[in-house]
Write a protein that holds these residues in place. Structure first.
Motif, PDB file in Angstrom:
ATOM      1  N   TYR A 247       0.867  -1.181   0.000  1.00  0.00           N
ATOM      2  CA  TYR A 247       0.000   0.000   0.000  1.00  0.00           C
ATOM      3  C   TYR A 247       0.900   1.226   0.000  1.00  0.00           C
ATOM      4  CZ  TYR A 247       1.246  -0.431   4.939  1.00  0.00           C
ATOM      5  OH  TYR A 247       1.944  -0.582   6.110  1.00  0.00           O
ATOM      6  N   PRO A 248       0.389   2.410  -0.331  1.00  0.00           N
ATOM      7  CA  PRO A 248       1.239   3.600  -0.329  1.00  0.00           C
ATOM      8  C   PRO A 248       1.740   3.908   1.080  1.00  0.00           C
ATOM      9  CG  PRO A 248      -0.778   4.001  -1.568  1.00  0.00           C
ATOM     10  CD  PRO A 248      -0.965   2.693  -0.859  1.00  0.00           C
ATOM     11  N   PRO A 249       3.034   4.096   1.269  1.00  0.00           N
ATOM     12  CA  PRO A 249       3.559   4.360   2.608  1.00  0.00           C
ATOM     13  C   PRO A 249       3.005   5.657   3.199  1.00  0.00           C
ATOM     14  CG  PRO A 249       5.333   3.738   1.114  1.00  0.00           C
ATOM     15  CD  PRO A 249       4.109   3.953   0.271  1.00  0.00           C
ATOM     16  N   ILE A 250       2.767   5.625   4.498  1.00  0.00           N
ATOM     17  CA  ILE A 250       2.347   6.798   5.260  1.00  0.00           C
ATOM     18  C   ILE A 250       3.537   7.248   6.096  1.00  0.00           C
ATOM     19  CG2 ILE A 250       0.842   7.614   7.127  1.00  0.00           C
ATOM     20  CD1 ILE A 250      -1.193   5.457   6.188  1.00  0.00           C
ATOM     21  N   VAL A 251       3.983   8.477   5.883  1.00  0.00           N
ATOM     22  CA  VAL A 251       5.044   9.067   6.701  1.00  0.00           C
ATOM     23  C   VAL A 251       4.520  10.403   7.194  1.00  0.00           C
ATOM     24  CG1 VAL A 251       7.449   9.815   6.817  1.00  0.00           C
ATOM     25  CG2 VAL A 251       6.802   7.931   5.289  1.00  0.00           C
ATOM     26  N   GLY A 252       3.978  10.416   8.408  1.00  0.00           N
ATOM     27  CA  GLY A 252       3.338  11.609   8.942  1.00  0.00           C
ATOM     28  C   GLY A 252       4.065  12.119  10.173  1.00  0.00           C
ATOM     29  N   SER A 253       4.596  13.315  10.083  1.00  0.00           N
ATOM     30  CA  SER A 253       5.279  13.913  11.223  1.00  0.00           C
ATOM     31  C   SER A 253       4.393  14.965  11.862  1.00  0.00           C
ATOM     32  CB  SER A 253       6.607  14.539  10.796  1.00  0.00           C
ATOM     33  OG  SER A 253       6.401  15.549   9.819  1.00  0.00           O
ATOM     34  N   GLY A 254       4.574  15.166  13.173  1.00  0.00           N
ATOM     35  CA  GLY A 254       3.775  16.163  13.872  1.00  0.00           C
ATOM     36  C   GLY A 254       2.298  15.857  13.777  1.00  0.00           C
ATOM     37  N   ALA A 255       1.508  16.894  13.521  1.00  0.00           N
ATOM     38  CA  ALA A 255       0.049  16.748  13.482  1.00  0.00           C
ATOM     39  C   ALA A 255      -0.420  15.890  12.318  1.00  0.00           C
ATOM     40  CB  ALA A 255      -0.609  18.122  13.414  1.00  0.00           C
ATOM     41  N   GLN A 256       0.427  15.718  11.285  1.00  0.00           N
ATOM     42  CA  GLN A 256       0.023  14.865  10.156  1.00  0.00           C
ATOM     43  C   GLN A 256      -0.191  13.416  10.593  1.00  0.00           C
ATOM     44  OE1 GLN A 256      -0.904  16.272   7.654  1.00  0.00           O
ATOM     45  NE2 GLN A 256       0.418  17.911   6.933  1.00  0.00           N
ATOM     46  N   ALA A 257       0.408  13.031  11.711  1.00  0.00           N
ATOM     47  CA  ALA A 257       0.219  11.674  12.208  1.00  0.00           C
ATOM     48  C   ALA A 257      -1.207  11.438  12.685  1.00  0.00           C
ATOM     49  CB  ALA A 257       1.205  11.399  13.345  1.00  0.00           C
ATOM     50  N   CYS A 258      -1.981  12.506  12.851  1.00  0.00           N
ATOM     51  CA  CYS A 258      -3.380  12.365  13.260  1.00  0.00           C
ATOM     52  C   CYS A 258      -4.306  12.113  12.081  1.00  0.00           C
ATOM     53  CB  CYS A 258      -3.836  13.625  14.010  1.00  0.00           C
ATOM     54  SG  CYS A 258      -2.930  13.916  15.549  1.00  0.00           S
ATOM     55  N   VAL A 259      -3.766  12.167  10.855  1.00  0.00           N
ATOM     56  CA  VAL A 259      -4.535  11.878   9.640  1.00  0.00           C
ATOM     57  C   VAL A 259      -4.290  10.409   9.309  1.00  0.00           C
ATOM     58  CG1 VAL A 259      -4.935  12.480   7.229  1.00  0.00           C
ATOM     59  CG2 VAL A 259      -4.235  14.261   8.870  1.00  0.00           C
ATOM     60  N   LEU A 260      -5.314   9.577   9.438  1.00  0.00           N
ATOM     61  CA  LEU A 260      -5.107   8.130   9.398  1.00  0.00           C
ATOM     62  C   LEU A 260      -4.499   7.648   8.089  1.00  0.00           C
ATOM     63  CD1 LEU A 260      -8.329   6.848  11.196  1.00  0.00           C
ATOM     64  CD2 LEU A 260      -6.099   7.417  12.165  1.00  0.00           C
ATOM     65  N   HIS A 261      -4.947   8.197   6.972  1.00  0.00           N
ATOM     66  CA  HIS A 261      -4.439   7.765   5.669  1.00  0.00           C
ATOM     67  C   HIS A 261      -3.703   8.910   4.973  1.00  0.00           C
ATOM     68  CE1 HIS A 261      -7.603   4.308   5.458  1.00  0.00           C
ATOM     69  NE2 HIS A 261      -6.562   4.006   6.212  1.00  0.00           N
ATOM     70  N   TYR A 262      -2.822   9.532   5.705  1.00  0.00           N
ATOM     71  CA  TYR A 262      -1.995  10.608   5.146  1.00  0.00           C
ATOM     72  C   TYR A 262      -0.925   9.987   4.254  1.00  0.00           C
ATOM     73  CZ  TYR A 262       1.703  14.198   5.130  1.00  0.00           C
ATOM     74  OH  TYR A 262       2.684  15.104   4.766  1.00  0.00           O
ATOM     75  N   VAL A 263      -0.997  10.243   2.946  1.00  0.00           N
ATOM     76  CA  VAL A 263      -0.029   9.649   2.026  1.00  0.00           C
ATOM     77  C   VAL A 263       0.704  10.703   1.199  1.00  0.00           C
ATOM     78  CG1 VAL A 263      -1.233   7.435   1.832  1.00  0.00           C
ATOM     79  CG2 VAL A 263      -1.844   9.302   0.280  1.00  0.00           C
ATOM     80  N   GLU A 264       0.442  11.996   1.468  1.00  0.00           N
ATOM     81  CA  GLU A 264       1.135  13.032   0.692  1.00  0.00           C
ATOM     82  C   GLU A 264       2.636  13.049   0.997  1.00  0.00           C
ATOM     83  OE1 GLU A 264      -3.110  13.907   0.749  1.00  0.00           O
ATOM     84  OE2 GLU A 264      -1.659  13.450   2.332  1.00  0.00           O
ATOM     85  N   ASN A 265       2.989  12.863   2.263  1.00  0.00           N
ATOM     86  CA  ASN A 265       4.390  12.765   2.677  1.00  0.00           C
ATOM     87  C   ASN A 265       5.216  13.952   2.174  1.00  0.00           C
ATOM     88  OD1 ASN A 265       3.445  10.313   3.621  1.00  0.00           O
ATOM     89  ND2 ASN A 265       4.514   9.080   2.114  1.00  0.00           N
ATOM     90  N   VAL A 266       4.684  15.158   2.364  1.00  0.00           N
ATOM     91  CA  VAL A 266       5.346  16.366   1.856  1.00  0.00           C
ATOM     92  C   VAL A 266       5.894  17.243   2.977  1.00  0.00           C
ATOM     93  CG1 VAL A 266       4.013  16.439  -0.271  1.00  0.00           C
ATOM     94  CG2 VAL A 266       3.119  17.584   1.768  1.00  0.00           C
ATOM     95  N   GLY A 267       5.758  16.824   4.226  1.00  0.00           N
ATOM     96  CA  GLY A 267       6.205  17.645   5.343  1.00  0.00           C
ATOM     97  C   GLY A 267       7.695  17.495   5.623  1.00  0.00           C
ATOM     98  N   VAL A 268       8.143  18.272   6.596  1.00  0.00           N
ATOM     99  CA  VAL A 268       9.529  18.240   7.054  1.00  0.00           C
ATOM    100  C   VAL A 268       9.516  18.012   8.560  1.00  0.00           C
ATOM    101  CG1 VAL A 268      11.675  19.540   7.287  1.00  0.00           C
ATOM    102  CG2 VAL A 268      10.311  19.758   5.203  1.00  0.00           C
TER     103      VAL A 268
END
Length: 462
Positions: A247-268
């Motif tokens: 499946y598409p990897p989820i890499v969520g830092s900070g508040a993005q980790a609260c988005v269950l299917h966050y797949v944009e992976n554009v944060g720092v």
């Protein structure tokens, strides 16, 4: 029949597709069992997955239907497998693309009808272009057609066309099928219990993903892009033979980790952030699915540690319930008890006189934990198999594989103490039901907080 995995360049003169490493004997056993279950008056049809075009003429790498792979290991598109008990000429028929030297220059080797018999055990094979001509004869004087009913409109229309053609033969004394039955009930329960060869693949897939998670943790640091961590994971998997992801990897830092299917992976990654990584490779058609949450700077804060320890305790309680005879919902119930009590202790839930049982019944945990604790895992990351039987949660049996993945998600705007807002944590492992203790297939990546900090510290000191 030669084992599918023995197909080599030397045998064909060209490098062919790589089918799953099932033995010929295992595939034959599966088909024999299914033929017996179908009965003599049924025909099973399994179409290949369609090729996917992303834009104009750009094709995604092809991935075969899980059901067709499980039954035949045939890896090519434009194919239909047929099981017709007691059929003259053989019960297993495979329709597929014929050899085409011009197309093979562009698209690669094809097994052709000869290869379908020689390497995949078909009793007979025919070009896919003959499907409409031959299917009415195969369906004649059968009562049931078993296929993935309602999954593909094109397949549904073709089946109806074949039935009409058979009905047109009524004056010759030929009867047409009167029942259409979903193939799910025949295949999916069988796929739910994994064989030794399947478990070998799943252990390897989990080990590859665990190794990739470890590398990713050691790569992370404040200022690192989420995409860089994703790239680290993909590279580590590919280097070990798993080119594709389940499946598409989820890499969520900070508040993005609260988005269950966050797949944009554009944060720092920022100093003080937690990073949630949900990623798993697919190896020879079998999925892994692992989530870890760790501090970007290598050290949990006290607040982060309180929430993390709570999620970890919930996961360990849930894994303990993955035992034969326990029912599917018991791990979830165990996790809910731990999480709900912990949320009360941390002040995130105000009980207002309600006891723990009532708080769970009222779903007071739901703003912070809104999903189930797991799902079946196998050829599909959300694998097949019923969760209930006769209206009751089904019981675990050895050979079942599931994920166990509780979490807590305190959104930035949540009604919670400010120190907890914007923190998302999930811990997920792949767990095999055995005769005794559950086997955690993904144990190769640390989840103990001290072990995570030590792993990350080792990368910085090196």
């Amino acid at each position: 029949m030669k084992d599918a995995q023995t197909h080599t360049q030397a045998q064909t003169g060209a490098a062919g597709p790589a089918p799953l490493p099932y033995s010929a004997a295992e595939l034959k056993r599966r088909r024999r069992d299914l033929l017996k279950a179908l009965g003599d008056d049924a025909v099973l049809l399994l179409p290949a997955a369609p090729e996917v075009i992303r834009n104009r003429d750009v094709h995604h790498p092809y991935r075969q239907s899980s059901d067709l792979t499980w039954l035949t290991a045939f890896p090519e598109p434009e194919a239909v497998a047929v099981l017709a008990p007691k059929r003259k000429g053989g019960a297993f028929v495979l329709f597929c693309r014929p050899h085409d030297p011009e197309r093979e220059i562009w698209d690669g080797y094809r097994y052709g009808v000869e290869g379908a018999v020689e390497h995949f055990g078909a009793d007979e094979a025919f070009p896919i272009g003959e499907l409409d001509e031959r299917m009415p004869e195969i369906l004649s004087n059968r009562r049931r057609v078993v296929y993935p009913l309602g999954l593909d409109d094109n397949v549904d229309r073709r089946v109806i066309g074949w039935l009409r053609a058979v009905r047109g033969l009524a004056r010759k004394g030929i009867s047409a099928p009167t029942e259409l039955v979903s193939s799910d009930q025949y295949l999916h329960e069988r796929r739910l219990i994994k064989s030794r060869s399947e478990l070998k693949l799943m252990r390897r897939a989990a080990a590859i993903s665990a190794s990739a998670h470890r590398r990713l943790m050691q790569t992370a640091e404040p200022g690192c892009a989420e995409q860089r961590l994703e790239a680290s994971f993909l590279s580590a998997c590919a280097e070990q033979g798993a080119r594709f992801q389940a499946y598409p990897p989820i890499v969520g830092s900070g508040a993005q980790a609260c988005v269950l299917h966050y797949v944009e992976n554009v944060g720092v990654l920022a100093d003080g952030d937690l990073v949630l990584v949900d990623a798993g490779c697919e190896l020879d058609g079998y999925a892994s699915d692992i989530t870890r949450t760790f501090p970007a700077n290598g050290r949990f804060t006290d607040v982060q540690r309180r929430l993390y320890d709570l999620v970890l305790a919930a996961q360990l309680a849930a894994i303990e319930k993955v035992r034969p005879g326990n029912h599917w919902n018991q791990p979830h119930k165990a996790a809910l008890k731990v999480l709900t009590q912990g949320l009360v202790d941390l002040g995130l839930i105000k009980p207002e006189g309600a006891d723990l049982k009532q708080l769970i019944k009222d779903e007071r945990y739901k703003p912070f934990f809104m999903h189930k604790t797991g799902h079946w895992l196998g050829m599909d990351v959300h694998d097949v198999g019923q969760y209930k039987q006769d209206g009751r949660w089904r019981r675990f049996e050895p050979g079942m594989v599931l994920t166990v993945e509780p979490g807590l998600y305190i959104a930035p705007d949540a009604e919670a103490p400010a120190e907890y807002r914007g923190i998302g944590i999930r811990i997920e492992d792949d767990v095999l039901v055995t005769e005794g203790d559950p086997e955690v297939l993904s144990a190769g990546v640390p989840k103990d907080p001290e072990a995570i900090e030590a792993l990350m510290a080792s990368a910085r000191s090196g």
